[in-house]
Design an enzyme around this catalytic site. Structure first.
Site, PDB file in Angstrom:
ATOM      1  N   GLY A  55     -34.105   3.645-100.005  1.00  0.00           N
ATOM      2  CA  GLY A  55     -34.224   3.272 -98.594  1.00  0.00           C
ATOM      3  C   GLY A  55     -34.177   4.452 -97.651  1.00  0.00           C
ATOM      4  N   ASP A 108     -34.829  -3.206 -96.274  1.00  0.00           N
ATOM      5  CA  ASP A 108     -34.319  -1.829 -96.228  1.00  0.00           C
ATOM      6  C   ASP A 108     -33.757  -1.495 -94.845  1.00  0.00           C
ATOM      7  OD1 ASP A 108     -35.410  -1.730 -98.735  1.00  0.00           O
ATOM      8  OD2 ASP A 108     -36.355   0.224 -98.470  1.00  0.00           O
ATOM      9  N   ALA A 138     -35.808  11.253-100.976  1.00  0.00           N
ATOM     10  CA  ALA A 138     -36.860  10.384-100.426  1.00  0.00           C
ATOM     11  C   ALA A 138     -37.711   9.843-101.573  1.00  0.00           C
ATOM     12  CB  ALA A 138     -37.724  11.182 -99.470  1.00  0.00           C
ATOM     13  N   SER A 141     -36.639   6.075 -96.032  1.00  0.00           N
ATOM     14  CA  SER A 141     -37.440   5.986 -94.804  1.00  0.00           C
ATOM     15  C   SER A 141     -36.812   4.992 -93.830  1.00  0.00           C
ATOM     16  CB  SER A 141     -38.906   5.670 -95.091  1.00  0.00           C
ATOM     17  OG  SER A 141     -39.053   4.365 -95.549  1.00  0.00           O
ATOM     18  N   ALA A 175     -33.561   4.420 -93.582  1.00  0.00           N
ATOM     19  CA  ALA A 175     -32.394   5.107 -93.014  1.00  0.00           C
ATOM     20  C   ALA A 175     -32.837   6.052 -91.906  1.00  0.00           C
ATOM     21  CB  ALA A 175     -31.638   5.859 -94.110  1.00  0.00           C
TER      22      ALA A 175
HETATM   23  O1  PMV Z   1     -38.722   1.044-100.489  1.00  0.00           O
HETATM   24  P1  PMV Z   1     -37.819   0.763-101.657  1.00  0.00           P
HETATM   25  O2  PMV Z   1     -38.303   1.395-102.899  1.00  0.00           O
HETATM   26  O3  PMV Z   1     -36.401   1.012-101.325  1.00  0.00           O
HETATM   27  O4  PMV Z   1     -37.895  -0.810-101.974  1.00  0.00           O
HETATM   28  C1  PMV Z   1     -38.531  -1.734-101.200  1.00  0.00           C
HETATM   29  C2  PMV Z   1     -38.259  -3.117-101.701  1.00  0.00           C
HETATM   30  C3  PMV Z   1     -39.502  -3.971-101.873  1.00  0.00           C
HETATM   31  O5  PMV Z   1     -39.033  -5.305-102.100  1.00  0.00           O
HETATM   32  C4  PMV Z   1     -40.305  -3.532-103.099  1.00  0.00           C
HETATM   33  C5  PMV Z   1     -40.410  -3.948-100.658  1.00  0.00           C
HETATM   34  C6  PMV Z   1     -39.811  -4.600 -99.422  1.00  0.00           C
HETATM   35  O6  PMV Z   1     -40.370  -4.349 -98.328  1.00  0.00           O
HETATM   36  O7  PMV Z   1     -38.851  -5.387 -99.515  1.00  0.00           O
END
Ligand code: PMV
Length: 307
Positions: free
Chosen positions: A102, A148, A97, A104, A106
């Site tokens: 991704g 995500d 995590a 959260s 998933a």
């Molecule tokens: O939550 P992560 O670390 O997998 O990445 C989110 C990607 C961002 O572009 C930074 C935020 C988003 O909501 O798209």
């Protein structure tokens, strides 16, 4: 509380972002690749809703107290988006995590699938899983782009914009990626807010970075469609430099990326929100072992992602 007989389950994969994170929040496109590993959830009808996650039990009551944990608030939002009744659920992760993979999202998609399978006996309305998972995700991320949750729901290689959502991207050559687990990541909310603060202070500079990222994502799309892996790697490298300019890389991420390139990766960059987390490297059969060894010498664990 007594568990009744009716139970349902759901699962979903994590993801890596090949290009376009942060800029995607402001409307630019992004490309993601689903991971096989992710989250699994089970749900059952119950007299009051509960969520067991990572060894902790959350009780999302009808009201939301100010000090309520995010997981309880997020589960209430997910149940309400699906019009579900009181549900007991349990979810677990097979990816780390807070590392930009991704996790959260998933969890949100796996829980939405389990809850929908339990309560929506006549089938789930189109888009309902995505809406429920995004309601969950927004509690953690504030202003999630939806990338995500789309990657967790659909898997594979995806083109995504906030306005148009996901569409499948078919690569003309197999995509082989390695993912280094470099260090604990900062929260996505914190990193998205960091870029938003910079954007308010220096709008021209940030706009320059986000439009340059959008161009790289377009170039990478062409490279994927044509199977030009060298060009894809070059776009990933430039994308990393722009993310550095936005202040979301760290010395640890830069180092892991540097050794991957020295070991022969075609391209390497941080993936996800940054501030820690993971680095991805695009490799071929001839370079994969050397990149893995270089990361192991730094004491880093790694995963594979294919598309
Ligand atoms: O939550 P992560 O670390 O997998 O990445 C989110 C990607 C961002 O572009 C930074 C935020 C988003 O909501 O798209």
């Amino acid at each position: 509380m007594a568990e009744r007989e009716r139970t349902a389950s759901g699962r979903a994969g994590g993801k890596v972002i090949l290009l376009g994170e942060h800029a995607v929040v402001y409307g630019s496109p992004a490309i993601a690749l689903g991971l096989t590993l992710g989250a699994e959830a089970r749900a059952h009808e119950a007299s009051v809703s509960t969520l067991e996650l990572g060894g902790a039990e959350h009780l999302p009551g009808p009201e939301s107290p100010a000090d309520e944990a995010d997981a309880a608030r997020a589960f209430r939002a997910l149940l309400s988006a699906l019009g579900a009744g009181a549900t007991g659920a349990r979810a677990k992760l097979s990816i780390p995590a807070g590392a930009g993979l991704g996790a959260s999202a998933a969890l949100g998609v796996a829980l939405a699938r389990a809850v929908a399978a339990l309560w929506c006996a006549h089938g789930v309305e189109h888009g309902a899983i995505a809406r429920a998972a995004l309601a969950w995700e927004n509690v953690f991320h504030g202003n999630a782009s939806g990338l995500d949750t789309a990657a967790a729901e659909h898997g594979g290689c995806l083109w995504f914009t906030r306005a148009r959502g996901p569409s499948a991207l078919t690569s003309a050559a197999p995509l082989q990626l390695l993912v280094a687990l470099v260090e604990p990541g900062a929260s996505t909310r914190t990193m998205v807010e960091k870029v938003a603060t910079l954007r308010r202070a220096e709008p021209v500079r940030v706009e320059h970075c986000t439009s340059a990222i959008a161009e790289l994502v377009e170039r990478a799309r062409e490279a994927i469609l044509l199977g030009r892996l060298g060009d894809l790697g070059a776009s990933m490298n430039e994308n990393h430099e722009l993310l550095r300019a936005l202040g979301v890389s760290t010395p640890g991420l830069d180092r892991a990326r540097g050794v991957a390139l020295e070991a022969g990766a075609l391209g390497s960059k941080l993936t996800g929100a940054g501030g820690g987390g993971c680095v991805i490297a695009l490799v071929e059969d001839g370079s994969a072992a050397a990149v893995r060894t270089a990361w192991e010498r730094l004491g880093l664990g790694w995963l594979e992602a294919k598309g």
